[in-house]
Write a protein that holds these residues in place. Structure first.
Motif, PDB file in Angstrom:
ATOM      1  N   ALA A  78      -3.694-170.545  79.347  1.00 51.51           N
ATOM      2  CA  ALA A  78      -4.548-169.525  79.008  1.00 51.51           C
ATOM      3  C   ALA A  78      -5.065-170.265  77.682  1.00 51.51           C
ATOM      4  N   THR A  79      -5.109-171.414  76.838  1.00 51.66           N
ATOM      5  CA  THR A  79      -5.955-170.768  75.893  1.00 51.66           C
ATOM      6  C   THR A  79      -7.304-171.398  76.207  1.00 51.66           C
ATOM      7  N   GLN A  80      -7.634-172.088  77.964  1.00 49.05           N
ATOM      8  CA  GLN A  80      -8.948-172.065  78.763  1.00 49.05           C
ATOM      9  C   GLN A  80      -9.632-170.986  79.902  1.00 49.05           C
ATOM     10  N   ILE A  81      -8.931-169.909  79.976  1.00 54.84           N
ATOM     11  CA  ILE A  81      -9.434-169.209  80.701  1.00 54.84           C
ATOM     12  C   ILE A  81      -8.965-167.540  80.354  1.00 54.84           C
ATOM     13  N   GLU A  82      -9.696-166.823  80.862  1.00 56.54           N
ATOM     14  CA  GLU A  82      -9.412-165.338  80.544  1.00 56.54           C
ATOM     15  C   GLU A  82      -8.166-165.391  80.226  1.00 56.54           C
ATOM     16  N   ALA A  83      -7.694-165.690  82.101  1.00 58.11           N
ATOM     17  CA  ALA A  83      -5.747-165.175  82.178  1.00 58.11           C
ATOM     18  C   ALA A  83      -4.789-164.992  80.706  1.00 58.11           C
ATOM     19  N   ASP A  84      -4.045-164.834  80.627  1.00 59.52           N
ATOM     20  CA  ASP A  84      -2.358-165.288  79.817  1.00 59.52           C
ATOM     21  C   ASP A  84      -1.843-165.686  80.555  1.00 59.52           C
ATOM     22  N   SER A  85      -0.980-166.107  79.263  1.00 55.13           N
ATOM     23  CA  SER A  85       0.198-167.216  79.885  1.00 55.13           C
ATOM     24  C   SER A  85       1.005-166.189  80.778  1.00 55.13           C
ATOM     25  N   LEU A  86       1.580-164.834  79.764  1.00 57.41           N
ATOM     26  CA  LEU A  86       2.290-163.607  80.916  1.00 57.41           C
ATOM     27  C   LEU A  86       1.893-163.843  82.326  1.00 57.41           C
ATOM     28  N   SER A  87       0.966-163.288  82.398  1.00 48.91           N
ATOM     29  CA  SER A  87       0.477-163.116  83.971  1.00 48.91           C
ATOM     30  C   SER A  87      -0.126-164.403  84.575  1.00 48.91           C
ATOM     31  N   LEU A  88      -0.094-165.884  83.915  1.00 46.53           N
ATOM     32  CA  LEU A  88      -0.213-166.676  84.899  1.00 46.53           C
ATOM     33  C   LEU A  88       1.500-167.637  84.767  1.00 46.53           C
ATOM     34  N   LEU A  89       2.834-167.240  84.079  1.00 46.40           N
ATOM     35  CA  LEU A  89       3.756-167.793  84.519  1.00 46.40           C
ATOM     36  C   LEU A  89       4.175-166.936  85.659  1.00 46.40           C
ATOM     37  N   GLU A  90       4.179-165.887  85.234  1.00 50.53           N
ATOM     38  CA  GLU A  90       4.633-164.644  86.389  1.00 50.53           C
ATOM     39  C   GLU A  90       3.651-165.170  88.361  1.00 50.53           C
ATOM     40  N   VAL A  91       2.819-165.475  88.391  1.00 47.96           N
ATOM     41  CA  VAL A  91       2.366-165.773  90.110  1.00 47.96           C
ATOM     42  C   VAL A  91       2.889-167.106  89.855  1.00 47.96           C
ATOM     43  N   MET A  92       2.873-168.230  88.790  1.00 49.95           N
ATOM     44  CA  MET A  92       3.523-169.258  89.525  1.00 49.95           C
ATOM     45  C   MET A  92       4.749-169.061  89.462  1.00 49.95           C
ATOM     46  N   ASN A  93       5.776-168.365  89.703  1.00 52.02           N
ATOM     47  CA  ASN A  93       6.876-168.354  89.595  1.00 52.02           C
ATOM     48  C   ASN A  93       7.179-167.354  90.994  1.00 52.02           C
ATOM     49  N   ASN A  94       6.384-166.753  91.104  1.00 58.57           N
ATOM     50  CA  ASN A  94       6.271-165.706  92.847  1.00 58.57           C
ATOM     51  C   ASN A  94       7.047-166.066  93.153  1.00 58.57           C
ATOM     52  N   ASP A  95       8.872-165.547  93.365  1.00 60.56           N
ATOM     53  CA  ASP A  95       9.150-166.164  94.730  1.00 60.56           C
ATOM     54  C   ASP A  95       8.278-166.100  96.195  1.00 60.56           C
TER      55      ASP A  95
END
Length: 347
Positions: free
Chosen positions: A126-143
């Motif tokens: 999230a420090t390197q691209i526009e996407a924030d950490s919460l949205s990244l974590l949500e898609v990373m953990n998508n069941d």
């Protein structure tokens, strides 16, 4: 005579208009309009930004923001904003700037390594691209995504191969995750898949063991030997007895939050966790941290030997002493324990 005066007036008016237009063209399109001294400056245009957001970033970089506004309106840039990272070079004209920020979205070099959890990885990205950490974590953990691609919550971190990658700054969370899946599949080429099968492991299992190897030693030259020790233990059904897994298990407990375990003690060996490789045989459910590529390849190309034990070498920081017998290992281990005690490291 009257007609001549009218014609003269028209000519003069035309010259005035032409002069005004020439001045407008010069100021708006041909005159350098940058106010900074560096060779380049960059602006970051977020997704769905309006002109005012772009203007706010540009204003301190330009000598004359009003002339830029005029040309931006003429060229219909105000209603055609494109998200991305854009370069403005010293000495650019308004026309150059508009052409740049309209169509020259520049990629960034995104990098990550040694992230302990998906949370920390999301924060790093999230420090390197526009996407924030919460949205990244949500898609990373998508069941659904994890199941479709044969990952679990315990192995999900292993999909992110540490390296440097080229991305556009305005990459979304989903775009980042999907690109990382592509990179993961590219990393696990036929050669690596074949080697994993040769030692009876899946890629997830290789990465899990690699995470232990990497936590044991950051020395790439030593990692194949450590991997060989663990492979030897697995082959004979011996518990891995890996201290890094004890630390990982401990850090999941409330009493160990915000602490650093510098010395593994017997009390840690009693923790009831599937990650306690003193209690439970075989590999733990998933990786304990993100391993470097060197550790993954160390497992795939482990050193064949007869060592079953290793202990940290007090005289060579970062390296280990290896042993084939428990009695020799105990000698090595006691030497390191004495070193820890001499340094006042008791827990």
């Amino acid at each position: 005579m009257y007609i001549k005066k009218i014609l003269l007036a028209i000519v003069i008016l035309g010259l005035v208009v032409a002069a005004f237009f020439a001045n407008f063209v010069y100021k708006a399109m041909l005159k350098p309009n940058t106010a900074f001294n560096n060779e380049s400056a960059y602006i970051y245009v977020a997704t769905n930004s309006g002109y005012e957001a772009v203007r706010t970033q540009l204003e301190p970089l330009l000598l004359d923001i009003d002339s830029f506004d005029d040309l931006a309106e003429q060229k219909k840039y105000m209603t055609n904003i494109k998200a991305g990272r854009y370069e403005i070079k010293k000495g650019m004209t308004n026309n150059d700037i508009i052409n740049s920020i309209r169509s020259k979205n520049l990629p960034i070099k995104l990098s990550f390594n040694n992230q302990e959890t998906l949370n920390k990885l999301a924060g790093r990205i999230a420090t390197q691209i526009e996407a924030d950490s919460l949205s990244l974590l949500e898609v990373m953990n998508n069941d659904a995504f994890l199941k479709e691609n044969q990952f679990t919550k315990a192995t999900a971190l292993g999909m992110y191969v540490p390296n440097s990658y080229e991305f556009f700054w305005n990459t979304s969370a989903t775009q980042f995750r999907d690109r990382m899946l592509t990179e993961y599949k590219r990393f696990w080429n036929n050669t690596r898949i074949s080697r994993a099968k040769g030692i009876g492991m899946t890629p997830n299992e290789v990465i899990t063991l690699a995470s232990i190897v990497h936590e044991e030693s950051k020395q790439a030259s030593e990692q194949p030997r450590i991997a060989g020790v663990y492979i030897n233990r697995l082959k004979i059904g011996m518990p891995l007895q890996a201290d890094p897994t004890l630390k990982f298990a401990a850090y999941q407990l409330p009493e160990y939050k915000n602490t650093v375990i510098k010395r593994v003690l017997n009390v840690h060996k009693e923790i009831d966790s599937p990650y306690n490789t003193y209690k439970y045989r075989g590999l733990p459910p998933g990786l304990i941290a993100m391993p470097d590529i060197s550790a993954i390849d160390a497992v795939l190309n482990y050193e064949e030997h007869k060592y079953l034990y290793f202990a940290a070498d007090a005289k060579r920081f970062g390296y280990h002493k290896f042993a084939k017998t428990l009695s020799q290992h105990n000698v090595n281990a006691r030497a390191y324990q004495r070193y820890l005690s001499s340094q006042g490291i008791n827990r």
